[in-house]
Design an enzyme around this catalytic site. Structure first.
Site, PDB file in Angstrom:
ATOM      1  N   GLY A 237      15.228  80.121  67.214  1.00 35.61           N
ATOM      2  CA  GLY A 237      14.950  78.717  67.138  1.00 35.61           C
ATOM      3  C   GLY A 237      14.821  78.340  68.545  1.00 35.61           C
ATOM      4  O   GLY A 237      14.099  77.555  69.259  1.00 35.61           O
ATOM      5  N   THR A 238      15.823  78.539  69.426  1.00 35.69           N
ATOM      6  CA  THR A 238      16.009  78.076  70.732  1.00 35.69           C
ATOM      7  C   THR A 238      14.696  78.455  71.659  1.00 35.69           C
ATOM      8  O   THR A 238      14.473  77.864  72.297  1.00 35.69           O
ATOM      9  CB  THR A 238      17.312  78.805  71.455  1.00 35.69           C
ATOM     10  OG1 THR A 238      18.148  78.376  70.669  1.00 35.69           O
ATOM     11  CG2 THR A 238      17.575  78.230  72.750  1.00 35.69           C
TER      12      THR A 238
ATOM     13  N   ASN B 180      20.161  68.785  61.968  1.00 30.71           N
ATOM     14  CA  ASN B 180      21.094  69.897  61.596  1.00 30.71           C
ATOM     15  C   ASN B 180      22.584  69.365  61.242  1.00 30.71           C
ATOM     16  O   ASN B 180      23.326  70.064  60.391  1.00 30.71           O
ATOM     17  CB  ASN B 180      21.418  70.737  62.782  1.00 30.71           C
ATOM     18  CG  ASN B 180      21.642  70.410  64.106  1.00 30.71           C
ATOM     19  OD1 ASN B 180      20.822  69.679  64.621  1.00 30.71           O
ATOM     20  ND2 ASN B 180      22.556  70.738  64.663  1.00 30.71           N
TER      21      ASN B 180
ATOM     22  N   GLN C  99      15.702  73.536  60.722  1.00 34.44           N
ATOM     23  CA  GLN C  99      16.585  73.134  59.713  1.00 34.44           C
ATOM     24  C   GLN C  99      15.844  72.956  58.348  1.00 34.44           C
ATOM     25  O   GLN C  99      16.197  72.794  57.139  1.00 34.44           O
ATOM     26  CB  GLN C  99      17.459  71.939  59.909  1.00 34.44           C
ATOM     27  CG  GLN C  99      18.818  72.499  60.751  1.00 34.44           C
ATOM     28  CD  GLN C  99      19.568  73.574  60.329  1.00 34.44           C
ATOM     29  OE1 GLN C  99      19.628  73.857  59.102  1.00 34.44           O
ATOM     30  NE2 GLN C  99      20.483  74.107  61.204  1.00 34.44           N
TER      31      GLN C  99
ATOM     32  N   GLY D   9      14.739  82.474  61.973  1.00 33.59           N
ATOM     33  CA  GLY D   9      15.025  83.549  60.678  1.00 33.59           C
ATOM     34  C   GLY D   9      16.329  83.191  60.045  1.00 33.59           C
ATOM     35  O   GLY D   9      16.560  83.209  58.692  1.00 33.59           O
TER      36      GLY D   9
ATOM     37  N   THR E 297       8.416  94.108  73.358  1.00 35.39           N
ATOM     38  CA  THR E 297       7.886  94.819  72.219  1.00 35.39           C
ATOM     39  C   THR E 297       8.547  94.244  70.827  1.00 35.39           C
ATOM     40  O   THR E 297       9.549  93.766  70.581  1.00 35.39           O
ATOM     41  CB  THR E 297       8.792  96.339  72.072  1.00 35.39           C
ATOM     42  OG1 THR E 297       8.161  96.941  73.311  1.00 35.39           O
ATOM     43  CG2 THR E 297       8.451  97.412  71.077  1.00 35.39           C
TER      44      THR E 297
ATOM     45  N   CYS F 284      37.604  70.231  69.304  1.00 36.73           N
ATOM     46  CA  CYS F 284      38.907  69.927  70.172  1.00 36.73           C
ATOM     47  C   CYS F 284      39.177  71.082  70.825  1.00 36.73           C
ATOM     48  O   CYS F 284      39.188  71.973  70.452  1.00 36.73           O
ATOM     49  CB  CYS F 284      39.812  69.615  68.834  1.00 36.73           C
ATOM     50  SG  CYS F 284      39.700  67.969  68.134  1.00 36.73           S
TER      51      CYS F 284
HETATM   52  N1  PLP Z   1      17.145  73.777  66.243  1.00 33.69           N
HETATM   53  C1  PLP Z   1      17.914  73.177  65.099  1.00 33.69           C
HETATM   54  C2  PLP Z   1      17.622  71.910  64.427  1.00 33.69           C
HETATM   55  C3  PLP Z   1      19.027  74.256  64.690  1.00 33.69           C
HETATM   56  O1  PLP Z   1      19.850  73.618  63.870  1.00 33.69           O
HETATM   57  C4  PLP Z   1      19.173  75.220  65.632  1.00 33.69           C
HETATM   58  C5  PLP Z   1      20.364  76.194  65.140  1.00 33.69           C
HETATM   59  O2  PLP Z   1      21.604  75.642  64.528  1.00 33.69           O
HETATM   60  C6  PLP Z   1      18.279  75.541  66.523  1.00 33.69           C
HETATM   61  C7  PLP Z   1      17.445  75.009  66.768  1.00 33.69           C
HETATM   62  C8  PLP Z   1      18.555  76.916  67.442  1.00 33.69           C
HETATM   63  O3  PLP Z   1      17.981  78.026  66.526  1.00 33.69           O
HETATM   64  P1  PLP Z   1      18.564  79.472  66.885  1.00 33.69           P
HETATM   65  O4  PLP Z   1      19.987  79.639  66.413  1.00 33.69           O
HETATM   66  O5  PLP Z   1      17.595  80.486  65.996  1.00 33.69           O
HETATM   67  O6  PLP Z   1      18.520  79.574  68.218  1.00 33.69           O
END
Ligand code: PLP
Length: 403
Positions: A78-79, A157, A186, A207, A244, A332
């Site tokens: 996702g990042t 999230n 999410q 995924g 790939t 913390c």
């Molecule tokens: N965006 C949201 C809202 C998320 O909750 C997360 C992961 O917690 C991400 C992006 C990042 O996804 P990934 O862990 O696949 O890089």
């Protein structure tokens, strides 16, 4: 101590990651064993791998309600999808140097935008109210001729609060020519998504949030939207994303998307979450909900609850000891207590933010697990209350019977 036996773990941390579903694992397995070809190879074996990628693309497109499988490009997470959407938009139209996002985005968007700000881009940070909700009028007012991209999440999230992206998309479309990116990481698998009906240009998913393995994601690029490649190299993914293809994980993501589409247990998850949330709020005078009370505007699996005047980390440690996995809204260490940026943006008082716990349920949770979590909390919370240095405040909350 139950954590040594993973079968007996009560896993209430599904927004952090999910278990790989057995059906998904079965779809993946042949590509780690005998089906090891490279989808770019010209031979029949390679063609077979290409077939797996084509099929997965169709499964992902169907799950997102996309018009065409060509709108899906596989990424590593996702990042990557989030970073590509925003950086790609800025690269495509370098004269537009304004970005709009919200205060409560995941770090993948928030920290990238903070870096862009340091590099001289202008970022408008949309605020949320104390229930984590967004004001679309503020979005409309922030749009400018030089706005390159608007990036917002569909589901938060930490709190599960949903943003009205369909309406936001319309606002963006009607008032600017900015691209509209949605971080849907999410949301996929938890609520229905219909990208063909929404005017969203770019949409990220991951995924491992929907029972596929970690290390695979995708981005939806609406037909007609141009986005320069982020990774440069080979011509994979029709030249849009070099590298790939991770065929085993792509096949797994496809299978996970199909599984998500067929899943009919959403109401069970919602009912379990509601029971957990209601019982906690009724039982503990210092418990307060973080996020909107309107459950229609929250993910059905998430409850973020603050136990005011207690340390989230201590609650987590006691639950962990009992084999229950949750998350806290604070980090913390010996020098500092930093509460979550999301809760800070919602103006949650420090003494509550520090004691926040996120419970996020999933398809494998049972009634008995929720009973066990509640029973454990009934023994843990009063003990921590006893030990709290804020005993006066806690006594007065208990006397009032509410937070
Ligand atoms: N965006 C949201 C809202 C998320 O909750 C997360 C992961 O917690 C991400 C992006 C990042 O996804 P990934 O862990 O696949 O890089």
């Amino acid at each position: 101590m139950r954590t040594d036996n993973r079968d007996s773990l009560v896993y209430l941390d599904n927004n952090a990651t999910t278990r790989v579903a057995p059906e998904v694992f079965e779809a993946l397995r042949p590509y780690l064993e005998e089906l090891y070809g490279n989808p770019s190879s010209a031979h029949t074996f390679g063609r077979e791998m290409r077939g797996a990628v084509v099929r997965a693309r169709e499964q992902v497109a169907a799950c997102l309600g996309a018009r065409s499988a060509d709108e899906i490009v596989f990424t590593s997470c996702g990042t990557e999808s989030d970073n590509w959407a925003i950086r790609g938009a800025l690269e495509m139209r370098p004269e537009k140097r304004h970005v709009i996002t919200t205060r409560v985005e995941h770090e993948a968007v928030r920290l990238l935008c903070e870096r862009l700000e340091r590099q001289g881009y202008e970022i408008t940070w949309l605020e949320v109210n104390s229930e984590g909700e967004l004001d679309l009028e503020a979005l409309r007012a922030a749009l400018r001729p030089d706005t390159s991209v608007v990036s917002m999440m569909l589901a938060n999230n930490e709190t599960g609060v949903l943003f009205p992206v369909e309406e936001a998309a319309r606002t963006v479309r009607e008032n600017s020519d900015a691209l509209f990116h949605v971080d849907g990481v999410q949301a996929v698998g938890k609520i229905p998504i219909r990208l063909s009906d929404w005017q969203v240009d770019l949409f990220s998913l991951s995924g491992h949030k929907l029972h596929a393995p970690k290390g695979v994601g995708a981005i939806y690029i609406r037909k007609g939207t141009r986005l320069p490649s982020f990774l440069i190299g080979g011509g994979q993914e029709k030249g849009r994303r070099a590298g790939t293809e991770a065929v085993p994980y792509i096949a797994a993501l496809g299978a996970a998307c199909e599984l998500a589409q067929k899943f009919d247990g959403h109401e069970t998850i919602r009912r379990l979450r509601d029971r957990l949330e209601d019982t906690i709020l009724e039982t503990f005078p210092n418990a307060r909900l973080n996020g909107t009370r309107d459950r229609a505007k929250r993910l059905p699996n998430t409850a973020n609850i603050s136990f005011s005047y207690l340390e989230g980390e201590s609650i987590l440690a006691h639950l962990d000891e009992a084999g229950i996995c949750v998350s806290t809204g604070s980090a913390c260490n010996a020098e500092s207590h930093v509460s979550s940026a999301v809760l800070r943006a919602m103006n949650v008082p420090y003494t509550s933010a520090q004691g926040s716990i996120r419970f996020s349920l999933g398809r494998y949770n049972t009634e008995a697990e929720i009973d066990y979590a509640l029973e454990t909390l009934r023994s843990v919370i009063p003990r921590l209350v006893e030990m709290s240095p804020y005993d006066e405040e806690l006594r007065s909350l208990a006397a009032r019977g509410r937070n």
